[in-house]
Design a protein around this motif. Structure first.
Motif, short mmCIF file in Angstrom:
data_model
loop_
_atom_site.label_atom_id
_atom_site.label_comp_id
_atom_site.label_asym_id
_atom_site.label_seq_id
_atom_site.Cartn_x
_atom_site.Cartn_y
_atom_site.Cartn_z
N ASP A 68 35.28 37.13 37.91
CA ASP A 68 34.80 37.60 36.61
C ASP A 68 35.53 38.86 36.15
O ASP A 68 35.50 39.19 34.97
CB ASP A 68 33.29 37.92 36.68
CG ASP A 68 32.45 36.68 36.96
OD1 ASP A 68 32.93 35.56 36.72
OD2 ASP A 68 31.30 36.86 37.44
N VAL A 69 36.17 39.56 37.09
CA VAL A 69 36.80 40.84 36.78
C VAL A 69 38.33 40.75 36.79
O VAL A 69 39.00 41.33 35.93
CB VAL A 69 36.34 41.92 37.79
CG1 VAL A 69 36.94 43.26 37.47
CG2 VAL A 69 34.83 42.01 37.81
N VAL A 101 30.02 43.97 41.75
CA VAL A 101 30.82 42.80 41.42
C VAL A 101 30.36 41.65 42.32
O VAL A 101 30.58 41.68 43.53
CB VAL A 101 32.33 43.06 41.63
CG1 VAL A 101 33.13 41.81 41.34
CG2 VAL A 101 32.79 44.21 40.75
N VAL A 104 36.84 47.30 43.40
CA VAL A 104 37.30 46.77 42.12
C VAL A 104 36.69 47.54 40.96
O VAL A 104 37.37 47.88 39.99
CB VAL A 104 36.98 45.26 42.01
CG1 VAL A 104 37.26 44.75 40.61
CG2 VAL A 104 37.80 44.48 43.02
N SER A 105 35.39 47.84 41.05
CA SER A 105 34.69 48.47 39.94
C SER A 105 33.58 49.35 40.48
O SER A 105 33.09 49.15 41.59
CB SER A 105 34.10 47.38 39.04
OG SER A 105 33.27 47.94 38.06
N ARG A 158 39.04 51.12 41.25
CA ARG A 158 38.06 52.04 40.68
C ARG A 158 38.44 53.50 40.90
O ARG A 158 38.13 54.36 40.08
CB ARG A 158 36.65 51.76 41.20
CG ARG A 158 36.44 52.05 42.65
CD ARG A 158 35.04 51.59 43.08
NE ARG A 158 34.77 51.96 44.44
CZ ARG A 158 34.03 52.98 44.81
NH1 ARG A 158 33.47 53.74 43.90
NH2 ARG A 158 33.85 53.27 46.07
#
Length: 161
Positions: A48-49, A43, A38-39, A73
């Motif tokens: 939250d994302v 995380v 995701v990032s 990502r």
């Protein structure tokens, strides 16, 4: 749009689980973005994302047995750093600014080191000196341990045969 490995696709988040998010890619196809994809940052909670219904751009990582692996990502274009920039950035660190984790600091090293003071290739003599120091320290610890446990054996009623 055809979904192929390596392509970037825009989709919509259709579901979120504790391990990732499902993204609808169109043409009735759905893929999974694992929480680790995701990032670039850690995380802890994917809620939250990402949110259900949110449009996202993803990169197709794999397609196996009808399952599509996606990454958010890796879909983000980042400027590539050249090798020169990486080495230039590392050269700003000074040996005094970095904590030393080396237990064997004395005697074993001699000249020829890089800018951090470490040798590129340790010699056989350095390794032998390090090993003999380790063996001596280990034998000393064992002898202290034996001395401390000798008197504690037997306990009540003396030795057993």
């Amino acid at each position: 749009m055809a979904v192929e490995v390596g392509t970037k696709v825009t989709g919509k988040v259709t579901g979120i689980t504790k391990f990732g998010a499902f993204v609808e890619l169109g043409d009735g196809k759905t893929g999974l973005v694992h929480i680790s994809e995701v990032s670039d940052a850690y995380v802890k909670d994917i809620h939250d994302v990402l949110h259900v219904g949110e449009p996202v751009t993803v990169k197709v990582l794999s397609i196996q047995d009808g399952k599509i692996g996606l990454s958010i990502r890796k879909a983000v274009d980042k400027p590539q750093q050249s090798e020169h920039e990486n080495s230039h950035r590392e050269s700003h660190h000074t040996p005094s600014a970095r904590p030393s984790g080396n237990r064997y600091q004395g005697g074993a090293r001699s000249g020829g080191g890089n800018h951090f003071g470490h040798k590129a290739q340790p010699s056989k003599d350095d390794f032998d000196a390090m090993m003999s120091g380790y063996l001596k320290e280990s034998e000393d610890r064992l002898s202290v341990l034996r001395r401390n446990t000798e008197g504690k054996r037997g306990g009540r009623g003396g030795r057993r045969s």
